[in-house]
Design a protein around this motif. Sequence first.
Motif, short mmCIF file in Angstrom:
data_model
loop_
_atom_site.label_atom_id
_atom_site.label_comp_id
_atom_site.label_asym_id
_atom_site.label_seq_id
_atom_site.Cartn_x
_atom_site.Cartn_y
_atom_site.Cartn_z
N ALA A 10 0.85 -1.20 0.00
CA ALA A 10 0.00 0.00 0.00
C ALA A 10 0.87 1.24 0.00
CB ALA A 10 -0.93 -0.01 1.21
N LEU A 31 -7.12 2.34 0.62
CA LEU A 31 -6.23 1.27 0.13
C LEU A 31 -6.60 -0.06 0.79
CD1 LEU A 31 -2.90 3.31 0.21
CD2 LEU A 31 -4.05 2.47 -1.85
N ASP A 34 -9.77 -1.44 -0.73
CA ASP A 34 -9.41 -1.94 -2.07
C ASP A 34 -8.78 -3.33 -1.94
OD1 ASP A 34 -9.98 -0.73 -4.41
OD2 ASP A 34 -8.09 0.36 -4.61
N ASP A 267 -0.68 7.37 -4.06
CA ASP A 267 -1.32 6.24 -3.37
C ASP A 267 -1.60 5.16 -4.41
OD1 ASP A 267 -3.48 7.97 -0.94
OD2 ASP A 267 -1.35 8.18 -1.43
N GLU A 268 -1.10 3.96 -4.16
CA GLU A 268 -1.24 2.88 -5.15
C GLU A 268 -1.12 1.54 -4.45
OE1 GLU A 268 1.43 3.13 -8.52
OE2 GLU A 268 0.95 1.09 -9.18
N LEU A 269 -2.02 0.62 -4.79
CA LEU A 269 -2.00 -0.72 -4.19
C LEU A 269 -1.45 -1.72 -5.19
CD1 LEU A 269 -2.84 -2.46 -1.71
CD2 LEU A 269 -5.02 -2.85 -2.90
#
Length: 311
Positions: A10, A31, A34, A267-269
């Motif tokens: 995350a 996140l 998700d 922000d990226e999963l």
Amino acid sequence: MTRIITMGAAQLGPIQRAHSRKDVVERMLILLRDAARHGVDCVVFPELALTTFFPRWYIEDQAELDCFYEREMPSAETKPLFDEAKRLKIGFYLGYAEMTIEDGKTRRFNTAILVDREGNIVGKYRKIHLPGHKEHEPWRAFQHLEKRYFEVGNLSWKTWRTMGGVFGMAICNDRRWPETYRIMGLQGVEMVLIGYNTPRHNPPSPEHDRLSEFHNQLVIQSGAYQNGTWVVSVAKCGVEEGCEMIGNSSIVAPTGEVIGQALTQDDELVIARCDLDLTRSFKDWVFNFERHREPDQYRMIVERKGAIPPA
Ligand code: ING
């Protein structure tokens, strides 16, 4: 035999000084939800995930500096994260600045905790390799005062049996030192979790800046392969208060191969199904420590701090 655990890296984009812990926890909850939708079992958040990377500044006012530390964990601001993770049955790694009173003394550490899928804090680690410097160095475009703001961690590197495997933790600069992985490798680690905040520019060696992502992956790939372990390494990144930090969050298999990486500096999963039994062939054969290591030949590694070249 396969023991699959689905891991979520995350990655967090920039946290500006004005962002509150509440703002950040809301981003982390997005996140986390998700991750739940994709069947993730354990999420890794970055180092110092609740605030901007404050060691970039020389802060003289102690009260102002102390605002960046957590006095308890979970705290009021982070409780929603713990509650939601428990509800979703997702374990997580969280990095934060820890302030604690031990033997009547205030201690400050760069800390990470490991929380299992039932919401129990099963492990804590305090960063051992503190990069940067202790005194104000105004020549630098920005400071890196971790040696001033944190003590060297006093918990060593441990491993914990949880979530169906053997987990270990490290923080940021630790990932550049082979000793970090080997201490956990000697405790049977199968999954090393790491958070980091890595400025692209390192004032003493600007010629290294172009190699930031290469070095970031090089060290975790070698740590993974040489110790037969998975590594999930997660950035807080993007431009924070004018200072760019690299993303490149990555999930590395015991083969040394990168099987997932972030593509943004926000922000990226990143999700990957990790078979913990993929560690077996490396631990049983090429890196069978019991059969192949020669510790009597390695004494210099412990006894000598700095390099001493021949006369
Ligand atoms: N940050 C950096 C890291 O080890 C650094 C320090 C930056 C080292 C650039 C080398 C080059 O990733 C932290 N927080 O340790």
